[in-house]
Structures are given as structure tokens and as C-alpha cells.
Scaffold this motif. Structure first.
Motif, PDB file in Angstrom:
ATOM      1  N   UNK A 101       0.850  -1.188   0.000  1.00 27.58           N
ATOM      2  CA  UNK A 101       0.000   0.000   0.000  1.00 27.58           C
ATOM      3  C   UNK A 101       0.887   1.239   0.000  1.00 27.58           C
ATOM      4  N   UNK A 102       0.520   2.270  -0.770  1.00 26.13           N
ATOM      5  CA  UNK A 102       1.384   3.435  -0.893  1.00 26.13           C
ATOM      6  C   UNK A 102       1.532   4.238   0.391  1.00 26.13           C
ATOM      7  N   UNK A 103       0.498   4.229   1.214  1.00 24.63           N
ATOM      8  CA  UNK A 103       0.522   5.001   2.463  1.00 24.63           C
ATOM      9  C   UNK A 103      -0.595   4.515   3.372  1.00 24.63           C
ATOM     10  N   UNK A 104      -0.684   5.148   4.539  1.00 24.38           N
ATOM     11  CA  UNK A 104      -1.698   4.749   5.513  1.00 24.38           C
ATOM     12  C   UNK A 104      -3.104   4.936   4.945  1.00 24.38           C
ATOM     13  N   UNK A 105      -3.319   6.040   4.243  1.00 29.16           N
ATOM     14  CA  UNK A 105      -4.649   6.300   3.681  1.00 29.16           C
ATOM     15  C   UNK A 105      -5.047   5.210   2.696  1.00 29.16           C
ATOM     16  N   UNK A 106      -4.103   4.784   1.848  1.00 34.64           N
ATOM     17  CA  UNK A 106      -4.394   3.735   0.886  1.00 34.64           C
ATOM     18  C   UNK A 106      -4.774   2.429   1.565  1.00 34.64           C
ATOM     19  N   UNK A 107      -4.075   2.106   2.641  1.00 35.66           N
ATOM     20  CA  UNK A 107      -4.388   0.899   3.402  1.00 35.66           C
ATOM     21  C   UNK A 107      -5.777   0.999   4.017  1.00 35.66           C
TER      22      UNK A 107
END
Length: 200
Positions: A48-54
Motif C-alpha cells: 500500500x502506498x501510504x496509511x490512507x491507501x491501506x
């Protein structure tokens, strides 16, 4: 290799959902998620690219079955009753409240997460669109008033569902047995409070 990657993603999503439920969005860090999933934090960023993406992926994972059912709601136009069909739909969506509401609340306070969720779902319709399509189909059959906006009714129904999912404790205490359930809410919205009986 692909199977291993899928298993790792499943662990990360499961850990995210569990931690958000237990400690809330702000306390659910990528480090805590990786630790709960039993992987290195760097592994998380390979999937996942970042926390938001996850978090957006976790929302999709939790809402998938109920959204899939709601997607077929327009095909039910003309069957059963409008009130019964909408009650069934919202009841299914309500099963998500324990897992989805914390994410929905997080989007109100985290612009990055809100932007990521909006971008992820921009190309595909969701419950508001499915509800609106269903109500429009019922309009065509004469089972919903022709002068109402299906999109607005869909938003009101979903806003009501959200409100019932996160009620102020004092409101429940003050109203006691008058606190509505989903079926009550649908009847109120669809049948109204006027003195003319509804055919629905």
C-alpha cells in the motif's frame, strides 16, 4: 509468490480493521498495524502506498458483501414493497456499522483519508447511487411519488442510518423506548407523518 502477497495483504487488512475497532483511527499507526500483522513496517509499504491507501482498502474489504447486495437493489423494483426492500437494504448496510463507522468518522477529521477514499470510489457507484437507481425504478412503476428526487431520498436514508449507528448516549436515554430502529426510520421517511395513508 502471488499467494504469499495476497496472504500478507489479508493480514494487514485484518490487523487494520481490528485495531481501528479497538483503539480508533488516530491510534492505529502503520507501525502498530505491521506489528499486529506480524510483518515488518516496510512490508506494508510494498503493498500500500501510504496509511490512507491501506485504510481505503480496509473500508472496501469490510463493505464489499453488503455493497454487492445493494448493487442488485434496482433489480428488485416492483417486487415486495418499497418499505420492505429499503428496510432490507439498510439492515444489511447496518451490519457494517461496527467496522465502517470508525473509518467514516476518521474521514471527517483526516482530509488525506477523505481524498483517498473519494478518489478510490470516484469511478464506481456505491450505496447512494444504488438506492437512487432503485427509487427511480420504483418511480417509473408508480410506487414512489413522481415529484420526489430519488438522489435526495437516498442521501436522507443513508444519513439516517449513520445517525442511528452513532447516536448521542443522552438522546437514547432521553427517548427510551422511542429510539427508532431501521424499520421505524424507513417507515417514517417513506410513509411520512401526514394523515393520508400511503400505498407503499
Amino acid at each position: 509468490m502471488a499467494a504469499r502477497g495476497d496472504a500478507t495483504r489479508d493480514k494487514l487488512l485484518d490487523a487494520t480493521i481490528r485495531l481501528v475497532r479497538e483503539v480508533g483511527y488516530t491510534q492505529t499507526t502503520t507501525r502498530a498495524i505491521a506489528q499486529a500483522a506480524g510483518v515488518a513496517e516496510g512490508t506494508l509499504y510494498r503493498h500500500y502506498p501510504d496509511k490512507a491507501g491501506l485504510f481505503v482498502a480496509a473500508i472496501g474489504r469490510q463493505s464489499g458483501p453488503a455493497v454487492a447486495w445493494a448493487r442488485d437493489l434496482p433489480t428488485r423494483a416492483g417486487t415486495g414493497t418499497v418499505t420492505g426492500n429499503l428496510t432490507d437494504c439498510l439492515t444489511r448496510l447496518a451490519t457494517l456499522r461496527a467496522d465502517i463507522v470508525p473509518f467514516e468518522l476518521a474521514m471527517l477529521t483526516d482530509p488525506e483519508l477523505a481524498r483517498a477514499a473519494t478518489a478510490a470510489h470516484a469511478a464506481e457507484p456505491g450505496p447512494p447511487e444504488f438506492l437512487a437507481q432503485y427509487l427511480h425504478a420504483e418511480q417509473q412503476l408508480g410506487r414512489v411519488r413522481a415529484d420526489v428526487d430519488p438522489g435526495k431520498v437516498a442521501v436522507v436514508l443513508l444519513a439516517t442510518l449513520f445517525g442511528l449507528a452513532v447516536p448521542p448516549p443522552q438522546a437514547i436515554g432521553a427517548l427510551g423506548d422511542s429510539w427508532p430502529d431501521i424499520a421505524d426510520a424507513v417507515v417514517i421517511v417513506i410513509e411520512g407523518i401526514g394523515t393520508t395513508p400511503s400505498a407503499n
